[in-house]
Design a protein around this motif. Structure first.
Motif, PDB file in Angstrom:
ATOM      1  N   TYR A  59      36.124  23.312  54.695  1.00 19.64           N
ATOM      2  CA  TYR A  59      35.190  24.257  55.299  1.00 19.64           C
ATOM      3  C   TYR A  59      33.803  23.985  54.746  1.00 19.64           C
ATOM      4  CZ  TYR A  59      33.189  28.729  56.760  1.00 19.64           C
ATOM      5  OH  TYR A  59      32.383  29.682  57.333  1.00 19.64           O
TER       6      TYR A  59
ATOM      7  N   LEU B   8      30.240  25.224  54.096  1.00 19.42           N
ATOM      8  CA  LEU B   8      29.574  26.520  53.973  1.00 19.42           C
ATOM      9  C   LEU B   8      28.225  26.534  54.685  1.00 19.42           C
ATOM     10  CD1 LEU B   8      30.172  29.215  52.652  1.00 19.42           C
ATOM     11  CD2 LEU B   8      28.932  28.426  50.621  1.00 19.42           C
TER      12      LEU B   8
ATOM     13  N   ARG C  31      29.162  26.583  58.306  1.00 23.90           N
ATOM     14  CA  ARG C  31      30.096  27.687  58.511  1.00 23.90           C
ATOM     15  C   ARG C  31      31.199  27.294  59.501  1.00 23.90           C
ATOM     16  NH1 ARG C  31      28.562  32.033  56.091  1.00 23.90           N
ATOM     17  NH2 ARG C  31      30.080  33.326  57.232  1.00 23.90           N
TER      18      ARG C  31
ATOM     19  N   GLY D 219      33.082  35.509  57.018  1.00 28.21           N
ATOM     20  CA  GLY D 219      33.066  36.410  58.155  1.00 28.21           C
ATOM     21  C   GLY D 219      32.361  35.789  59.342  1.00 28.21           C
TER      22      GLY D 219
ATOM     23  N   ARG E 150      29.366  36.483  60.277  1.00 35.60           N
ATOM     24  CA  ARG E 150      28.034  36.158  59.794  1.00 35.60           C
ATOM     25  C   ARG E 150      28.085  36.034  58.282  1.00 35.60           C
ATOM     26  NH1 ARG E 150      25.631  41.295  62.762  1.00 35.60           N
ATOM     27  NH2 ARG E 150      27.601  42.002  61.822  1.00 35.60           N
ATOM     28  N   SER E 151      27.056  35.509  57.728  1.00 39.60           N
ATOM     29  CA  SER E 151      27.074  35.229  56.292  1.00 39.60           C
ATOM     30  C   SER E 151      27.169  36.515  55.479  1.00 39.60           C
ATOM     31  CB  SER E 151      25.808  34.443  55.910  1.00 39.60           C
ATOM     32  OG  SER E 151      24.656  35.233  56.182  1.00 39.60           O
TER      33      SER E 151
ATOM     34  N   ASP F 298      30.720  37.741  54.601  1.00 44.67           N
ATOM     35  CA  ASP F 298      31.608  36.940  53.762  1.00 44.67           C
ATOM     36  C   ASP F 298      32.141  37.780  52.598  1.00 44.67           C
ATOM     37  OD1 ASP F 298      31.003  34.893  55.400  1.00 44.67           O
ATOM     38  OD2 ASP F 298      29.581  33.914  54.026  1.00 44.67           O
TER      39      ASP F 298
ATOM     40  N   THR G  43      26.147  34.540  51.388  1.00 38.68           N
ATOM     41  CA  THR G  43      25.821  33.189  50.956  1.00 38.68           C
ATOM     42  C   THR G  43      24.408  32.795  51.351  1.00 38.68           C
ATOM     43  OG1 THR G  43      26.913  32.411  52.964  1.00 38.68           O
ATOM     44  CG2 THR G  43      28.187  32.381  50.927  1.00 38.68           C
TER      45      THR G  43
END
Lengths: 323, 217
Positions: free
Chosen positions: A311, A313, A316, B145, B147-148, B151, B183
């Motif tokens: 994954y 980040l 996303r 999630g 959107r950030s 998360d 994040t």
């Protein structure tokens, strides 16, 4: 003409008539001029209902006197003093007792005296008493009359209890019980038809029991023989074995005593370590099992890992989705 | 000719040996990897921020066993929980050691300090303890999630306290902490793990403290 009456003759006739009249009265009254009497007092507890003056006093059923007077006792109003007069020859002693009795159901009372032993001293008057006092004893019939009200109450209670017992429900239950009893006795009567068979079975059982008893007796005899002969050797060997075991235990005990510190350290320290090591070995074995399974299924994946999309980040997304 | 000796030159012998070695090395190509030229991963540790348990009750000692990690949570990769039960690992980031070891070391220190009960970890195998505590890690993963700011980092651990003397289960309890991270705001995923473990160990210490007396030696 003046009548010349014989005064002497008339006077003699009158005197003779009076003397005859007195003699007749004495004869009619049955007066015993020679009889001697003795007076006594009797103190009864409670009522003397039915007893009157001139009531007869009996001694062992023989009329020996009568009641002269009935009054309350001077010192105790709860008692009744009865003054009686008895013929002098009546043997009244210290042991004599007086009892109030009744004639039939008429309610007429009389006094019945009972004698004591012949050796008892004659009853004498005590100091301060007017007459000798004969001891009174309660009459059984009077006691029955006294307790009659209580008996009636108890009887009424008992009748109530009997009425409860004989309620309709209980009567029905008793009827059921009787019918069941009748059925049971009928079954027993029917069962007696097989009595001969049952007796035959019992005889067979008794015969088998007799055989078993004989075998048991034989077994006991063998056991006695075993105990008396063979067991001696066995016991001797067992004794030797026990002695050897005792010696060995003594040696083990000495060994443990000599190394007590080491043994304690092993039990206290090493055993938990071994226990935990076994748990870790269990986990390791499971991991190794999984690894072997993976190697068997896909050796390359086992060595270099499975292909998976990591994954990202930043994007996303997984790498596959990104590509 | 019988008894005649054949002499092979040393140079030829060495050449033949090198040739065979090259052939074997070429054959094992699929099995040996020398890595690629990509960027190095970021490696993180999961250290407990608190102190060391110096003044703890030495009468009640618990041996903390190696945690049993749920499927996909063991290893050095940081697990990622995707929708529909899909699993993945975080790219470019990994733990400094096996996640089970990291969790165990963290719990030993944090629980000892917060609960007042002496816990033994990997180095306490030969120390006599009154109880052992098994640890099952149900969740130890990053959950992105939509959107950030949605998360989260989820940590769920179940503890089972067993007395050595009679095998009696003194207590059993599961704790679950979900830590929100963003994040995009510079929050590190590893910081989320650290915050989650901090909160969870606090709850676990409050549960474990009163039970410590059952583990007396």
């Amino acid at each position: 003409m003046e009548t010349r009456a014989s005064y002497v003759l008339v006077g003699g006739f009158v005197l003779s008539f009076l003397a005859g009249l007195i003699a007749f009265a004495i004869w009619i009254a049955k007066v015993d001029l020679d009889a001697e009497y003795k007076d006594y007092d009797i103190y009864f507890d409670g009522t003397v209902s039915g007893l009157y003056k001139r009531s007869i006093v009996y001694y062992l059923g023989i009329p020996v006197g009568d009641v002269r007077d009935i009054t309350l006792a001077p010192q105790d109003p709860s008692k009744v003093r009865v003054w009686i007069r008895l013929r002098a020859e009546v043997p009244v002693s210290e042991a004599s007792r007086a009892r109030l009795e009744f004639q039939g159901l008429t309610g007429v009372a009389y006094i019945e005296l009972s004698g004591g032993s012949p050796n008892s001293p004659p009853l004498e008057s005590h100091l301060g008493a007017e007459r000798p006092i004969i001891e009174a004893e309660p009459s059984p019939l009077l006691e029955i009359f006294d307790s009659a009200p209580n008996l009636v109450n108890e009887a009424i209670k008992m009748l109530g209890q009997i009425q409860k017992i004989l309620s309709n429900d209980n009567v029905a239950n008793i009827s059921k019980t009787l019918s069941n009893t009748e059925r049971l006795t009928g079954n027993l009567a029917d069962g007696t038809d097989n009595l001969e068979v049952m007796v035959a079975d019992v005889q067979i059982i008794l015969a088998e029991a007799k055989n078993a008893a004989v075998k048991i007796s034989t077994l006991v005899d063998n056991g006695n023989t075993l105990i008396e002969e063979d067991a001696k050797q066995l016991i001797a060997e067992a004794t030797g074995t026990m002695q050897a075991a005792t010696a060995m235990l003594n040696r083990v005990d000495g060994l443990v005593a000599a190394n007590e510190g080491t043994v304690t350290q092993f039990i206290g320290g090493s055993l938990p370590e071994v226990s935990r090591m076994i748990l870790d070995l269990r986990l390791t074995a499971r991991s190794l099992s999984r690894l072997v399974s993976r190697i068997e299924q896909n050796p390359s994946e086992a060595l270099f890992g499975a292909k998976e999309a990591p994954y990202n980040l930043k994007t996303r997304k997984t790498e596959e989705e990104g590509n | 000719m019988v008894g005649q000796t054949v002499k092979i030159p040393v140079s030829k012998l060495i050449t033949s040996f090198l040739f065979c070695a090259l052939v074997l090395l070429a054959g094992c190509g699929p099995l040996i990897s020398f890595g690629d030229d990509g960027p190095a991963d970021d490696v993180y540790n999961l250290s407990y921020e608190g102190g060391y348990s110096a003044n703890v009750d030495s009468e009640n000692i618990i041996y903390l066993e190696e945690p049993l990690m749920n499927q996909g949570l063991s290893g050095v990769d940081i697990a990622v929980a995707l929708p529909d039960d899909q699993r993945s690992t975080l790219k470019g980031v990994r733990w400094a050691g096996n996640s089970a070891d990291l969790v165990r070391d963290y719990l030993v220190r944090s629980l000892s300090e917060k609960s007042g009960v002496k816990l033994l970890g990997d180095g306490g195998l030969d120390v006599r303890a009154g109880c052992r505590m098994t640890v099952k890690v149900w969740s130890f993963e990053f959950a992105p999630g939509e959107r950030s700011r949605d998360d989260t980092v989820d940590v769920a651990i179940e503890f089972s306290l067993v007395r050595y003397r009679d095998g009696h289960l003194v207590g059993q309890r599961a704790f679950n902490v979900s830590t929100a991270i963003d994040t995009n705001q510079g929050n590190s995923v590893v910081a989320g793990f650290r915050a989650g473990m901090h909160a969870l160990s606090g709850d676990a210490a409050n549960w474990l403290g009163p039970l410590g007396s059952n583990c007396a030696l």
